[in-house]
Design an enzyme around this catalytic site. Sequence first.
Site, PDB file in Angstrom:
ATOM      1  N   LYS A   9       0.837  -1.199   0.000  1.00  0.00           N
ATOM      2  CA  LYS A   9       0.000   0.000   0.000  1.00  0.00           C
ATOM      3  C   LYS A   9       0.878   1.258   0.000  1.00  0.00           C
ATOM      4  CE  LYS A   9      -3.722  -2.460   2.436  1.00  0.00           C
ATOM      5  NZ  LYS A   9      -4.509  -2.557   3.694  1.00  0.00           N
ATOM      6  N   TYR A  49     -12.064  -3.041  -3.068  1.00  0.00           N
ATOM      7  CA  TYR A  49     -12.586  -3.176  -1.696  1.00  0.00           C
ATOM      8  C   TYR A  49     -14.115  -3.203  -1.664  1.00  0.00           C
ATOM      9  CZ  TYR A  49      -8.087  -2.739   0.761  1.00  0.00           C
ATOM     10  OH  TYR A  49      -6.830  -2.965   1.272  1.00  0.00           O
ATOM     11  N   ASN A 112      -1.707  -0.187   7.257  1.00  0.00           N
ATOM     12  CA  ASN A 112      -1.121  -1.481   7.604  1.00  0.00           C
ATOM     13  C   ASN A 112      -0.307  -2.122   6.483  1.00  0.00           C
ATOM     14  OD1 ASN A 112      -3.267  -2.237   6.056  1.00  0.00           O
ATOM     15  ND2 ASN A 112      -4.357  -3.346   7.663  1.00  0.00           N
ATOM     16  N   HIS A 115      -1.685  -5.461   1.396  1.00  0.00           N
ATOM     17  CA  HIS A 115      -2.933  -6.209   1.173  1.00  0.00           C
ATOM     18  C   HIS A 115      -2.599  -7.588   0.635  1.00  0.00           C
ATOM     19  CE1 HIS A 115      -6.757  -7.554  -0.502  1.00  0.00           C
ATOM     20  NE2 HIS A 115      -6.074  -7.854  -1.599  1.00  0.00           N
ATOM     21  N   GLU A 126      -9.309 -10.328  -7.944  1.00  0.00           N
ATOM     22  CA  GLU A 126      -8.387  -9.194  -7.802  1.00  0.00           C
ATOM     23  C   GLU A 126      -7.302  -9.215  -8.881  1.00  0.00           C
ATOM     24  OE1 GLU A 126      -7.198  -9.517  -3.678  1.00  0.00           O
ATOM     25  OE2 GLU A 126      -9.253  -9.147  -2.995  1.00  0.00           O
TER      26      GLU A 126
HETATM   27  P1  RTP Z   1      -6.602  -6.083   3.274  1.00  0.00           P
HETATM   28  O1  RTP Z   1      -7.902  -6.453   2.568  1.00  0.00           O
HETATM   29  O2  RTP Z   1      -6.196  -4.665   3.028  1.00  0.00           O
HETATM   30  O3  RTP Z   1      -5.541  -7.088   2.988  1.00  0.00           O
HETATM   31  O4  RTP Z   1      -6.851  -6.177   4.861  1.00  0.00           O
HETATM   32  P2  RTP Z   1      -7.524  -7.379   5.660  1.00  0.00           P
HETATM   33  O5  RTP Z   1      -8.025  -8.439   4.723  1.00  0.00           O
HETATM   34  O6  RTP Z   1      -6.597  -7.779   6.733  1.00  0.00           O
HETATM   35  O7  RTP Z   1      -8.775  -6.636   6.336  1.00  0.00           O
HETATM   36  P3  RTP Z   1     -10.197  -6.306   5.713  1.00  0.00           P
HETATM   37  O8  RTP Z   1     -11.216  -6.722   6.704  1.00  0.00           O
HETATM   38  O9  RTP Z   1     -10.321  -6.803   4.312  1.00  0.00           O
HETATM   39  O10 RTP Z   1     -10.180  -4.700   5.698  1.00  0.00           O
HETATM   40  C1  RTP Z   1      -9.548  -3.992   4.654  1.00  0.00           C
HETATM   41  C2  RTP Z   1      -8.793  -2.838   5.247  1.00  0.00           C
HETATM   42  O11 RTP Z   1      -9.735  -1.902   5.779  1.00  0.00           O
HETATM   43  C3  RTP Z   1      -9.228  -1.284   6.942  1.00  0.00           C
HETATM   44  N1  RTP Z   1     -10.188  -1.546   8.011  1.00  0.00           N
HETATM   45  N2  RTP Z   1     -10.603  -0.621   8.829  1.00  0.00           N
HETATM   46  N3  RTP Z   1     -11.937   0.793  10.888  1.00  0.00           N
HETATM   47  C4  RTP Z   1     -12.194  -0.491  10.713  1.00  0.00           C
HETATM   48  O12 RTP Z   1     -12.969  -1.101  11.414  1.00  0.00           O
HETATM   49  C5  RTP Z   1     -11.483  -1.192   9.652  1.00  0.00           C
HETATM   50  N4  RTP Z   1     -11.622  -2.459   9.345  1.00  0.00           N
HETATM   51  C6  RTP Z   1     -10.808  -2.686   8.294  1.00  0.00           C
HETATM   52  C7  RTP Z   1      -7.870  -1.890   7.221  1.00  0.00           C
HETATM   53  O13 RTP Z   1      -6.880  -1.007   6.696  1.00  0.00           O
HETATM   54  C8  RTP Z   1      -7.892  -3.177   6.422  1.00  0.00           C
HETATM   55  O14 RTP Z   1      -6.593  -3.571   6.006  1.00  0.00           O
HETATM   56 MG    MG Z   2      -9.206  -7.995   3.054  1.00  0.00          MG
END
Ligand code: RTP
Ligand code: MG
Length: 148
Positions: A9, A49, A112, A115, A126
């Site tokens: 990112k 997303y 973070n 992705h 994707e």
């Molecule tokens: P990514 O898709 O970016 O790999 O992250 P991930 O699977 O670990 O988490 P995901 O649930 O898919 O969420 C995507 C990104 O959204 C942000 N996030 N913010 N404020 C909140 O409650 C919240 N939840 C998720 C995070 O930056 C996450 O990486």
């Molecule tokens: Mg995710």
Amino acid sequence: MGLTFIAIKPDGVHRGLVGEIIARFEKRGLKLCALKVVVPEKAIAEKHYEEHAGKPFYPGLVDYLCSGPIVAMVWSGKDVVAVTRKMIGATKPAQSEPGTIRGDLALDMGRNVIHGSDSDDSAQREIKLWFKEEEVCSKYVKADRMWV
Ligand code: RTP
Ligand code: MG
């Protein structure tokens, strides 16, 4: 062999973490199949997303992904989705184990670093979204697989 989509990112690119992250995947034995540096268009970030559309953090998440260049990649290997998710670590850096990318390199959930696709279906979707078919070189044999 499966494929997955990985993106470093904008915060990871700005902080100079690209080489370190790629080295971790290479050393694990995964195969790099595609790579490009791109500032995401908003429409692509929104699609990427889309599972989070409607959630309060969605607009900020999309803006963050579009805020600068990302390094978009396709990696291949045995159990690549599960292996890379484990290497990336939990979404919230406070819950990411040391030794994972987020556990070693990130502090904020909204910044973070990386992705990774969360299933084979997400990976397929994707990869199609970010790459043309001819940009993905998944057929070559890595030297370290020659004796396996
Ligand atoms: P990514 O898709 O970016 O790999 O992250 P991930 O699977 O670990 O988490 P995901 O649930 O898919 O969420 C995507 C990104 O959204 C942000 N996030 N913010 N404020 C909140 O409650 C919240 N939840 C998720 C995070 O930056 C996450 O990486
Ligand atoms: Mg995710």
